[in-house]
Every structure is written in structure tokens, then in C-alpha cells.
Design an enzyme around this catalytic site. Structure first.
Site, PDB file in Angstrom:
ATOM      1  N   ASN A   1       0.817  -1.228   0.000  1.00 53.36           N
ATOM      2  CA  ASN A   1       0.000   0.000   0.000  1.00 53.36           C
ATOM      3  C   ASN A   1       0.844   1.269   0.000  1.00 53.36           C
ATOM      4  OD1 ASN A   1      -2.104  -1.763   0.082  1.00 53.36           O
ATOM      5  ND2 ASN A   1      -2.920  -1.113   2.047  1.00 53.36           N
TER       6      ASN A   1
ATOM      7  N   ARG B   1      -4.943 -13.280   0.195  1.00 51.24           N
ATOM      8  CA  ARG B   1      -6.160 -13.411   0.991  1.00 51.24           C
ATOM      9  C   ARG B   1      -7.106 -14.404   0.330  1.00 51.24           C
ATOM     10  NH1 ARG B   1      -7.286  -7.012   1.597  1.00 51.24           N
ATOM     11  NH2 ARG B   1      -6.566  -7.159  -0.583  1.00 51.24           N
TER      12      ARG B   1
END
Length: 634
Positions: free
Chosen positions: A389, A521
Site C-alpha cells: 500500500n 487473501r
């Protein structure tokens, strides 16, 4: 200071002490640009007001144009002119030049109980940036028969209990703005172009602040498409016009939602008995209010100011008008030498972990208080440094630009510590994990996701090439950066997924040992990535004199993008199934679906399942790369 001036000051000081002795309520200092007063500049007069002043000090400003930036940090100060049009304080400074809006002022008042009479406050910067004529960040300021001249963000008012009477205020965009409770009575509000009169900042209904305009006159010129009465700088903004005359430049709808329909439910914009060509209550937006006489009476000045103040304080107030971390990344080179850039750079040093990296998802530009400083000191040992990020490489890029624009050794040392962190975090095979020190789980995978590894390599490439922002880096580190980029390119080539003997693209992450495509994920499956692969290709195309292996990787990926367009021709799926090349989707259960409508709403609407970035790669970047290679070959 000349002997005459010293004598004048001694006489003045004796007078001030005498006044205090007999209990009178004010003291006087005279400012005259021609030297006929006690001081030639207004700032000199302000500086000679005693710290912690408890009595009214009147600074009488003789007619003239005072080209200076003025700061009033002391309470109970009055600026008194003889004629507002002839007593002018002017300064030219934009937010772009200063670093943020809070710093881009001609006059700054943060001493309580300030007063000004018959004075003009002007920021002469003009259009193109925020440029504040007056910034009040205090309590109970009063202005009578004053003029405020500017364009965007002319008058910035924080605090409470501010009163503007018989004043003239001009601008074109958000030219009366801030967090304050303020009343404007019998003022002329003049728009010099299309835009917005007000931009109030209120974060909840608990704050009883707002802008109230009583019997004001709104005029305009060259307003084009028209002017809104206001828009909500934050969701709960409150602005009220009572018994005011509005010219035809005011748009029929009256109010704007700042491109956020959700603010229509929270903003409190109202009118009572507006008059003039711009008063069109039936045409106003449905979410604004037309008040009754009883409702309007709540905003009478004395009643409005009699309530206990509930507004922003501390670091929440200090943050108003500063820029966010995300907005600090793409400023002009000269901005990085500003006070605001230096402030943010110092914040980065506090957020930097002992490992040398930084954590993610934090607005590191926000002002810090004592508690924040203590917390950050304790958190320095945390093992949460990451390249995910945008973390770490964006901090390094920022620090490098700040150091280049305004060298400070502490910023250079922090940059080098972070650079060493990135070099240390690289695997021997050339990849980078999402977190380092390593964490268990998918965090150890080689991470192309969200362009993390590619952005690290871009920074190292620029360091190795001694690009202008990185010329201060030593030769040894530049050599290590160049070697790290070489290893990164090698692992990029090794991780390109081969299907039926043909190279395609990459997965968003790859196993750090086997280099095989790997999941992250539960809804981020082993797949061919239609998103992250774009920046990988762009990076490969940026290589000077690419090897045949690099050229093959580019051509193969471009061919895959061409054949993987969705039916509309301009969109690609984020993930494709390896082998079938079908778009795939998954909810939090991790079960593969071939139709996005088959996953739960939370994941269906809360994730970017489709991308359009390959379109520019194919239509512009790749053809330019081919043309450049053709010219080089000739």
C-alpha cells in the site's frame, strides 16, 4: 535604532506604564511607513506588545501600503486604520509556495480578542492557488469596516465568537472558509468569478459552529456559470443567510454537495427572507432549509455566541488547512523546500521503525501532539515495516525530494536507513516480500500485488542512475541499488507464467522459494493478473538496451493482454484462471466463481474485480516502445 527612535520608544514605554498605573483600558503604538510613528512596520509594533498582554493595545496604522507578512500571537491587540482603502496590509504568497493553506497568509492572528478597524487585508497572489489574506485561529476577533481582498480562500476563520461588521470580502472559490463560529453583519460579499462563497468545516452535530450572514449584500462580476452560496468542506458544515440581498450571480440551486451526495444528509445550509434576483427559495436544492422566524432568531448574534463553544481543538484544529500524506506525493520540486514539506519530513522520521522501514495505511502528514510523540517512540520497535500500500518507498521518495530542496542531515540519514532496509529485505533470488522482517503466511511471498515490488524497483533504479533527487546517495549504495534491480529483473523473467508452452503474464504474488504463483487473501486466488502485470510490463519497457529475454517477456505479455480483453474491448478482469484464461472471482470463502454476481455483495462491491489499465498500455505505451526500438535499430 537611531537615538531619536530610542527616545521615542522610551517615551512610549513610559506612557504605557503610566496608563497601566492609572488603570486606563488601552495603550497606543503608532505605525507609519514614512518613519513618523513609533515603528515603520506593523510586525515591529506587534513584537513590542508584552507577552501575555492583558490590556488592550491599539496599534494605530497610518495610511500607506504595508508590504509585509504579519503574525499576531498576543491577545488584546487592535489594528486601527483611518480609511480601509488607504490603510493596506498586503503580501503575495500561495499555498503551493508556502506548503499548505495554513501557511499561505498575509496576516495570521492567533491571539485572542483581536480587533481591526478600517484596515485592508490583501493576498495579492491572484488566481491558481489558495492564497489567504487573513487567517484567524483564535477566539473572539472583531472586524469593523475592513476589507479582505483575494481570490481563492481569501478569509480563513477558525475558533469562535468572530464578528465581521460593515466589511467588504471578495474572492471566487471558497473565499470565506474554516471551522469557526462567525457572524457577518451588513457586509458586502463580492464574487469575482464563478465558484463558491463559503466552505465551512464541521465534523459532527456536536460542534455548534457555523457561518451566519445577517443583512449582507452578495454581489458579483464575471461570474460565468454562477456562484454557489457554499459547499461543505466537511460533512456537517453549517451556513445561514438571514435577511440578505443576493444578486443574479447566485445559482438557483444555491448550494453544492462537494461531489458527495452523502453530505446532503448532514450539511446544514439555510436561508431566511433572502431578497434580490438571486433569492429563489423554490429552486433551491431540496436538502437545504428555508427557516421560520423562530428558527432564524436562534442565529441572532448575541444568542448564537452565548452558547458554550463546542468546536475543534488541539491537533484536530491544527490539521485544518494542512495537506494529507496522499496529496504530498506529486508537488512541484520547489514545494519540497517549504515549511510544510519539512514538517511532514520530520513526521516521517518519527514514524520510521528501527528496522528502517515504515508501516502502512497512516496519514503521516497529520499534526502530532504529545501523546502521539510518546506512542511513536514506543512503536519504533514494532515489526510492521512493509512495502504494501505504498509504504516505505513513498516515504523514501518524499525524503529524497525534501533533502534535495532543503538539505537537513537528519532527513538524509533517515533516507539512507530506509534505503538500506529495502536492500536488506530483498531475497537472494531477487524478489521482495510484502513485510520485512518476515511474517508467516502470504506476507512472505514475492509481492507484485498493488505494484509493491515494481515501485521499489523504480526507486532503486532512480537511485542507481543518480537521478536529480538522489544525487546525494553514495557510490557504494548506488552500486548495490543497481545490483538489486538486476536481480529483480531476473526474478520477474523467472516468474512469468508459462501456459501450454507460451509465456503469459504474472500472478499478483509468487512463492518466495519455488517462484510458483501463490494466493494471498482468501479471495485473491492463484491466477493470471490483469492488473499488476501492466506495471511489470511498463517497467520492463523502461529498460535501456533490453536483452532478448526481456523483449520476449514484453511481447508475450502484450499478446496475452490483446487476447484477454472482455467483450467491451476496453476492460480486463483482475484475475484469470490459469489454463482456461476465464475471469475468476471469489468471496471470503475462497470458492472460485466465474460470474462476479455469484459472490457476496460485500466482496462484489468492495473490491476492484475489473481494470482498464491495459488499454493505455496497448494503445500508447507499447506502440511508443516499439517505435523507439525501431529508431534505435536504424
Amino acid at each position: 535604532m537611531s537615538l531619536c527612535h530610542r527616545l521615542a520608544w522610551l517615551i512610549l514605554l513610559h506612557g504605557l506604564l503610566s496608563v497601566a498605573a492609572v488603570g486606563q483600558t488601552s495603550k497606543h503604538i503608532i505605525v507609519a511607513a514614512d518613519g513618523s510613528g513609533n515603528f515603520k512596520t506593523i510586525q515591529q509594533a506587534v513584537d513590542h506588545v508584552p507577552d501575555g498582554n492583558r490590556q488592550r493595545v491599539v496599534i494605530q496604522i497610518k495610511p500607506g501600503v504595508y508590504h509585509e507578512q504579519v503574525r499576531v500571537h498576543k491577545p488584546h491587540v487592535t489594528f486601527r486604520g483611518e480609511d480601509a482603502k488607504k490603510t493596506v496590509i498586503t503580501y503575495r504568497l500561495s499555498a503551493q509556495q508556502a506548503g499548505n493553506t495554513r501557511l499561505a497568509f498575509a496576516v495570521y492572528v492567533n491571539g485572542d480578542d483581536f480587533r481591526a478597524e478600517k484596515v485592508t487585508f490583501e493576498n495579492s497572489y491572484g488566481t491558481g492557488s489558495q492564497a489567504v489574506a487573513l487567517f484567524v485561529d483564535a477566539e473572539r476577533a472583531t472586524f469593523e469596516d475592513c476589507r479582505f481582498l483575494g481570490w481563492q480562500d481569501t478569509l480563513f476563520v477558525n475558533g469562535s465568537g468572530h464578528f465581521f461588521k460593515d466589511c467588504y470580502i471578495e474572492g471566487h472559490v471558497d473565499f470565506i472558509f474554516g471551522t469557526a463560529s462567525a457572524v457577518f453583519e451588513n457586509c458586502v460579499i463580492h464574487s469575482k468569478g464563478a465558484g463558491y462563497v463559503t466552505a465551512h468545516f464541521r465534523t459532527s452535530n456536536e460542534e455548534n459552529t457555523g457561518f451566519v450572514f445577517l443583512r449582507c449584500r452578495l454581489t458579483g462580476e464575471n461570474t460565468g456559470a454562477g456562484v454557489y452560496l457554499g459547499r461543505p468542506w466537511r460533512p456537517y458544515a453549517r451556513v445561514v443567510f438571514i435577511d440578505s440581498w443576493l444578486d443574479a450571480h447566485i445559482k438557483p440551486e444555491g448550494w453544492d454537495n462537494w461531489r458527495d451526495p452523502a453530505r446532503e444528509k448532514t450539511a446544514w445550509f439555510a436561508e431566511y427572507k433572502s431578497k434580490g434576483p438571486g433569492a429563489k427559495p423554490a429552486a433551491r436544492v431540496a436538502w437545504s432549509k428555508q427557516l421560520t422566524a423562530s428558527e432564524a432568531s436562534q442565529f441572532a448574534r448575541q444568542r448564537f455566541f452565548s452558547r458554550a463553544v463546542k468546536g475543534l481543538t488541539g491537533k484536530a484544529n491544527q490539521a485544518v488547512g494542512t495537506i494529507a500524506w496522499a496529496d504530498a506525493q506529486n508537488k512541484p520540486a520547489e514545494w519540497y523546500g517549504s515549511a510544510e514539506a519539512l514538517r511532514i519530513a520530520d513526521n516521517l522520521l518519527l514514524y520510521q521503525r528501527n528496522s528502517g522501514g515504515w508501516p502502512k495505511n497512516i496519514d503521516m502528514a497529520k499534526p502530532l501532539d504529545a501523546k502521539d510523540l510518546a506512542d511513536l517512540a514506543r512503536e519504533a520497535k514494532e515489526q510492521d515495516s512493509t512495502i504494501d500500500n505504498g509504504a516505505t518507498y513513498t516515504q523514501l521518495s518524499f525524503l529524497a525530494r525534501v533533502y534535495t530542496a532543503a538539505p537537513q542531515e537528519r532527513h538524509r540519514e533517515s533516507f539512507l536507513k530506509g534505503l538500506d532496509y529495502l536492500l536488506k529485505a530483498q531475497y537472494p533470488n531477487g524478489g521482495w516480500p510484502q513485510f520485512y522482517p518476515l511474517r508467516d503466511g502470504y506476507y512472505k511471498h514475492i509481492t507484485f500485488n498493488d505494484n509493491a515490488m515494481i515501485n521499489v524497483m523504480k526507486l532503486l533504479r532512480d537511485v542507481a542512475a543518480a537521478k536529480p533527487a538522489y544525487t546525494f546517495v553514495d557510490d557504494a549504495r548506488r552500486a548495490r541499488a543497481a545490483k538489486a534491480v538486476e536481480k529483480g529483473i531476473d526474478v520477474i523473467l523467472k516468474t512469468q507464467i508459462v501456459v501450454n508452452g507460451r509465456r503469459t503474464v504474472w500472478c499478483a504474488q509468487h512463492d518466495e522459494v519455488t517462484l510458483a504463483p501463490a494466493p494471498a487473501r482468501s479471495f485473491e486466488l492463484v491466477s493470471l493478473s490483469g492488473g499488476e502485470s501492466v506495471e511489470i510490463v511498463r517497467f520492463l519497457m523502461s529498460i535501456q538496451d533490453p536483452s532478448p529475454a526481456v523483449v520476449e517477456a514484453i511481447e508475450s505479455a502484450v499478446a496475452w493482454f490483446e487476447q484477454s480483453r472482455l467483450k467491451d474491448g476496453a476492460t480486463w478482469a483482475r484475475f484469470y484462471e490459469i489454463g482456461t484464461n476465464r475471469p475468476i472471482f471469489a468471496g471470503r470463502d475462497g470458492v472460485v466463481k466465474y460470474d462476479v454476481s455469484q459472490i457476496e455483495e460485500e466482496r462484489r462491491t468492495g473490491y476492484a474485480w475489473f481494470v482498464d489499465a491495459p488499454a493505455k498500455l496497448l494503445s500508447k505505451d507499447y506502440p511508443e516502445w516499439r517505435n523507439q526500438r525501431s529508431k534505435t535499430a536504424k
